[in-house]
Design an enzyme around this catalytic site. Structure first.
Site, PDB file in Angstrom:
ATOM      1  N   ARG A  49       0.848  -1.194   0.000  1.00 54.44           N
ATOM      2  CA  ARG A  49       0.000   0.000   0.000  1.00 54.44           C
ATOM      3  C   ARG A  49       0.881   1.242   0.000  1.00 54.44           C
ATOM      4  NH1 ARG A  49       1.734   1.869   4.080  1.00 54.44           N
ATOM      5  NH2 ARG A  49       0.629   3.828   3.691  1.00 54.44           N
ATOM      6  N   ALA A  51       0.898   5.265  -2.116  1.00 54.51           N
ATOM      7  CA  ALA A  51       0.882   5.652  -3.527  1.00 54.51           C
ATOM      8  C   ALA A  51       2.166   5.305  -4.290  1.00 54.51           C
ATOM      9  CB  ALA A  51       0.564   7.144  -3.644  1.00 54.51           C
ATOM     10  N   ARG A  92      -6.895  -0.817  -7.125  1.00 58.39           N
ATOM     11  CA  ARG A  92      -7.004   0.415  -6.330  1.00 58.39           C
ATOM     12  C   ARG A  92      -7.308   1.577  -7.275  1.00 58.39           C
ATOM     13  NH1 ARG A  92      -4.608   0.532  -1.343  1.00 58.39           N
ATOM     14  NH2 ARG A  92      -6.155   2.159  -0.992  1.00 58.39           N
ATOM     15  N   GLN A 197      -3.222   2.493   9.919  1.00 54.45           N
ATOM     16  CA  GLN A 197      -1.891   2.575   9.306  1.00 54.45           C
ATOM     17  C   GLN A 197      -0.953   3.478  10.105  1.00 54.45           C
ATOM     18  OE1 GLN A 197      -4.803   2.981   7.649  1.00 54.45           O
ATOM     19  NE2 GLN A 197      -4.684   2.229   5.550  1.00 54.45           N
ATOM     20  N   ASP A 238      -2.509  10.342  -2.341  1.00 49.83           N
ATOM     21  CA  ASP A 238      -2.733   9.236  -3.270  1.00 49.83           C
ATOM     22  C   ASP A 238      -3.052   9.729  -4.675  1.00 49.83           C
ATOM     23  OD1 ASP A 238      -2.969   6.375  -1.796  1.00 49.83           O
ATOM     24  OD2 ASP A 238      -3.494   7.999  -0.442  1.00 49.83           O
ATOM     25  N   ASN A 247      -6.283  11.890  -0.200  1.00 49.52           N
ATOM     26  CA  ASN A 247      -5.401  11.140   0.695  1.00 49.52           C
ATOM     27  C   ASN A 247      -6.278  10.303   1.628  1.00 49.52           C
ATOM     28  OD1 ASN A 247      -2.684  10.548   1.601  1.00 49.52           O
ATOM     29  ND2 ASN A 247      -3.178  11.651   3.474  1.00 49.52           N
ATOM     30  N   LYS A 248      -5.657   9.537   2.485  1.00 48.85           N
ATOM     31  CA  LYS A 248      -6.386   8.644   3.381  1.00 48.85           C
ATOM     32  C   LYS A 248      -7.502   9.378   4.114  1.00 48.85           C
ATOM     33  CE  LYS A 248      -5.813   5.078   3.709  1.00 48.85           C
ATOM     34  NZ  LYS A 248      -6.513   4.006   2.958  1.00 48.85           N
TER      35      LYS A 248
END
Length: 351
Positions: A49, A51, A92, A197, A238, A247-248
């Site tokens: 995982r 980017a 993804r 994460q 990402d 992003n997350k």
């Protein structure tokens, strides 16, 4: 300490070695993807995982497909590799670096005159994607030194470290570079629900490197800002489009809070993460399995029948972002969009 390198390509076997990130921090395990399906499965479950790491994985996956092919004719060979590339793309959909890595190797293959030449070009291109990411992350770290003052207390979200790249990291690359330069920094790592994460990976990386880190839940960040205990926020990305940064999930919340407390909010990402011709409303945001929210590490946290909304990413509007730290300098959107486009085309630009 030996740098973390989460993805290694072994064309002579052929196979791809990777750190299985779903097991950290309890277990450090290196696994092997011997087929493209193995790799796709690892990406889907977030064994691989981040980017830039997905870009490396995509590149290696296409090269692996080429090396495993037993087709005798170039058209059949190309058709099989393209099919495997499509499989990898589907894993993804929001992460633009995945597509970048795949396309870099596909381009090298499709310009070849024979199958053997294509295989050789694929290996070279995959290795170059990995090496380029290593160089880029170190350059991002160097660029970011200008925004990290002595004694800085830095908030970060999710994991934008070596585990998310080929080496060093983007947001954590800035933090590592500041630490390496001798600046007395400290880090607050948000846990990053639902898959933790930040708790599992970022704290593990920073502790491994001897960098001062404190773990907090995502909902504690605003209180720290109000108490004056955060000097800046640095996160990864990402996908960066013309008007926002994906992003997350949870990143947008931190950006809003940082703006309310006059705290600089930075993105750290390579130029390959820019999808400059797109905009926020055109991006498909990946929605993940509801069980990721109903359970945490096999512990039940909600009723099995409760509906769940589980987007993997959110979008932070450009006006909430102080700057985007890249290997070429620090940019802002939409002001520097033309410069970014020129740099991606390989044109020389004074920045």
């Amino acid at each position: 300490m030996e740098p973390l390198r989460p993805i290694l390509f072994h064309p002579h076997i052929p196979s791809i070695e990777y750190i299985e990130q779903t097991l950290l921090p309890d277990v450090y395990e290196v696994r092997t993807a011997s087929t493209v399906q193995d790799l796709a499965d690892a990406i889907k479950r977030l064994g691989i995982r981040g980017a830039p790491a997905l870009g490396c994985a995509g590149a290696c996956g296409v090269a692996l497909s080429a090396l495993l092919s037993r087709d005798d004719s170039l058209p059949e060979f190309l058709s099989g590799v393209r099919s495997d590339a499509d499989l990898l793309r589907s894993t993804r959909p929001t992460a633009v670096n995945l597509f970048y890595g795949i396309d870099q190797v596909l381009s090298a293959i499709e310009s070849s005159k024979s199958i053997e030449e294509a295989k050789s070009h694929a290996v070279d291109a995959a290795h170059e994607v990995i090496e380029a990411d290593r160089r880029t992350c170190h350059a991002i770290g160097k660029t970011g030194l200008s925004i990290v003052p002595e004694g800085a207390r830095i908030l970060t979200h999710c994991n934008a470290g070596a585990l998310a790249c080929a080496e060093w990291g983007t947001a954590l690359g800035v933090i590592r570079s500041a630490h390496e330069s001798g600046r007395n920094i400290s880090v607050y790592s948000c846990e990053t629900r639902p898959l933790l994460q930040g708790a599992r990976l970022t704290t593990w990386e920073l502790l491994r490197d001897g960098i001062d880190v404190t773990l907090i839940t995502d909902s504690m960040a605003a209180v720290l800002m109000r108490k004056g205990k955060i000097d800046l926020v640095v996160v990864g990305a990402d996908r960066i489009v013309s008007d926002a940064v994906f992003n997350k999930i949870g990143t947008y919340m931190h950006a809003v809070c940082a703006k309310a407390h006059n705290i600089p909010f930075y993105i750290a990402a390579p130029l390959s993460t820019f999808d400059e011709e797109s905009r926020e409303d055109l991006v498909i945001v990946e929605e993940r399995n509801p069980e990721e929210v109903r359970r945490v590490r096999n512990c039940i946290t909600g009723p099995s029948t409760v509906p769940v909304w589980n987007p993997a990413f959110d979008a932070t509007p450009a006006d909430l972002i102080t700057g985007i730290i890249t290997e070429y300098g620090i940019f802002s959107l939409p002001r520097d969009l033309d410069t970014i486009c020129q740099l991606k085309k390989g044109n020389k630009v004074v920045v």
